[in-house]
Design an enzyme around this catalytic site. Sequence first.
Site, PDB file in Angstrom:
ATOM      1  N   ASP A 109      35.448  43.219  67.050  1.00 36.64           N
ATOM      2  CA  ASP A 109      34.303  42.429  67.492  1.00 36.64           C
ATOM      3  C   ASP A 109      33.338  42.155  66.332  1.00 36.64           C
ATOM      4  OD1 ASP A 109      31.705  43.132  70.006  1.00 36.64           O
ATOM      5  OD2 ASP A 109      32.261  41.306  68.956  1.00 36.64           O
ATOM      6  N   GLY A 110      33.195  40.842  66.022  1.00 35.92           N
ATOM      7  CA  GLY A 110      32.198  40.470  65.008  1.00 35.92           C
ATOM      8  C   GLY A 110      32.832  39.736  63.855  1.00 35.92           C
ATOM      9  N   ASP A 137      27.705  40.908  75.968  1.00 36.37           N
ATOM     10  CA  ASP A 137      26.944  41.692  74.985  1.00 36.37           C
ATOM     11  C   ASP A 137      25.581  42.080  75.534  1.00 36.37           C
ATOM     12  OD1 ASP A 137      28.384  39.837  72.299  1.00 36.37           O
ATOM     13  OD2 ASP A 137      28.673  41.951  72.777  1.00 36.37           O
ATOM     14  N   GLY A 177      32.592  35.027  69.045  1.00 41.33           N
ATOM     15  CA  GLY A 177      31.336  34.416  69.495  1.00 41.33           C
ATOM     16  C   GLY A 177      31.162  33.045  68.859  1.00 41.33           C
ATOM     17  N   SER A 178      30.615  33.027  67.654  1.00 41.89           N
ATOM     18  CA  SER A 178      30.257  31.740  67.027  1.00 41.89           C
ATOM     19  C   SER A 178      31.477  30.845  66.793  1.00 41.89           C
ATOM     20  CB  SER A 178      29.502  31.970  65.721  1.00 41.89           C
ATOM     21  OG  SER A 178      29.995  33.091  65.041  1.00 41.89           O
ATOM     22  N   GLY A 230      24.428  43.840  67.071  1.00 41.90           N
ATOM     23  CA  GLY A 230      23.073  43.323  67.242  1.00 41.90           C
ATOM     24  C   GLY A 230      22.969  41.809  67.215  1.00 41.90           C
ATOM     25  N   PHE A 231      23.868  41.157  66.446  1.00 46.51           N
ATOM     26  CA  PHE A 231      23.734  39.704  66.316  1.00 46.51           C
ATOM     27  C   PHE A 231      25.094  39.024  66.170  1.00 46.51           C
ATOM     28  CE2 PHE A 231      19.203  39.676  66.010  1.00 46.51           C
ATOM     29  CZ  PHE A 231      18.883  40.922  65.457  1.00 46.51           C
ATOM     30  N   GLY A 232      25.171  37.785  66.671  1.00 52.47           N
ATOM     31  CA  GLY A 232      26.363  36.973  66.429  1.00 52.47           C
ATOM     32  C   GLY A 232      26.223  36.291  65.074  1.00 52.47           C
ATOM     33  N   GLY A 233      27.294  35.649  64.644  1.00 49.65           N
ATOM     34  CA  GLY A 233      27.239  34.833  63.432  1.00 49.65           C
ATOM     35  C   GLY A 233      27.188  35.590  62.122  1.00 49.65           C
ATOM     36  N   HIS A 278      33.677  38.873  77.284  1.00 55.17           N
ATOM     37  CA  HIS A 278      33.007  40.005  76.618  1.00 55.17           C
ATOM     38  C   HIS A 278      31.510  39.779  76.749  1.00 55.17           C
ATOM     39  CE1 HIS A 278      32.582  43.146  73.462  1.00 55.17           C
ATOM     40  NE2 HIS A 278      31.592  42.400  73.018  1.00 55.17           N
TER      41      HIS A 278
HETATM   42  C1  DX5 Z   1      27.419  41.680  68.089  1.00 55.94           C
HETATM   43  C2  DX5 Z   1      28.269  41.467  69.338  1.00 55.94           C
HETATM   44  C3  DX5 Z   1      29.453  40.562  69.070  1.00 55.94           C
HETATM   45  C4  DX5 Z   1      29.026  39.169  68.606  1.00 55.94           C
HETATM   46  C5  DX5 Z   1      30.222  38.401  68.121  1.00 55.94           C
HETATM   47  O1  DX5 Z   1      26.573  42.781  68.315  1.00 55.94           O
HETATM   48  O2  DX5 Z   1      28.754  42.704  69.809  1.00 55.94           O
HETATM   49  O3  DX5 Z   1      30.225  40.463  70.272  1.00 55.94           O
HETATM   50  O4  DX5 Z   1      28.432  38.482  69.674  1.00 55.94           O
HETATM   51  O5  DX5 Z   1      29.729  37.169  67.630  1.00 55.94           O
HETATM   52  P1  DX5 Z   1      30.442  36.507  66.319  1.00 55.94           P
HETATM   53  O6  DX5 Z   1      31.883  36.246  66.732  1.00 55.94           O
HETATM   54  O7  DX5 Z   1      29.668  35.243  66.087  1.00 55.94           O
HETATM   55  O8  DX5 Z   1      30.335  37.509  65.225  1.00 55.94           O
HETATM   56 ZN    ZN Z   2      30.170  42.691  71.494  1.00 58.11          ZN
END
Ligand code: DX5
Ligand code: ZN
Length: 241
Positions: free
Chosen positions: A196-197, A59, A218-219, A166-169, A57
């Site tokens: 996702d997220g 981003d 992600g994280s 917009g952000f992971g974690g 995936h």
């Molecule tokens: C956020 C991204 C997600 C994010 C997931 O805008 O679309 O794909 O990277 O990261 P985690 O799993 O850490 O929430």
């Molecule tokens: Zn994503």
Amino acid sequence: HGLRIRWNTGSGMSRRQKLLELRQTAPHVLPSLLLCNFGNLNREIEQLDTAGVQALHLDVMDGNFVPNITYGMPIVAGLRGLTEMPLDVHLMMEGPERYVEQFHDAGADVLTIHIEAVPDPTATLRRIRDLGMAAGLALNPDTPLDSITPFLDECDLALVMSVQAGFGGQKFNPVALQKLSELKDAKPEHVLLEVDGGVNVETISQCAEAGADLLVVGSAIFKQNDYTEAVSQLHSLLHRG
Ligand code: DX5
Ligand code: ZN
């Protein structure tokens, strides 16, 4: 969950056929390339491949639709050269219709646009499919589900955000579970559901039970030092029901 799909069939599986393969063997954990080590993508992909992931995936963020910037076509093209796995490209950008051809040429297999960011979803989704890619439609947590239901016939995939793009974690927002369950009943059969997220060992089972076929992580992978351990732990929680 030991089945490994042989993507490098050599016979050049079409991009949308790759998504059909994923559907047949769902559910899958898809690592999201946002928190990975961009200083050594080759090693990252090798480790993810060893960990048994079946798709990636990506981003893409433009600094307008979301208050963050990541990467564009050159990185997608670079990744295309590293792996045959399906590249599930998540476009978090204003006016994604301007770049559909370029992400196709860079090697995207799935191209997902945000309903909040595109003036004419039908035209853009059809363009994505006309180019041979699988078309995805994403919605943020605050966007009501009925904003995408009129367009599901034009989609191969619906991406339900469980965090604000917009952000992971970030922390998992359970509104995604309601949307997934509603979509599972309301969607055309062929549409794959993706979440996702904030997907991790605490939340992944509920997501699968609510109907998610593709679970973006992600994280919960990239913050661990052993990807194989992280991925197999997540997969072990992916029983349905
Ligand atoms: C956020 C991204 C997600 C994010 C997931 O805008 O679309 O794909 O990277 O990261 P985690 O799993 O850490 O929430
Ligand atoms: Zn994503």
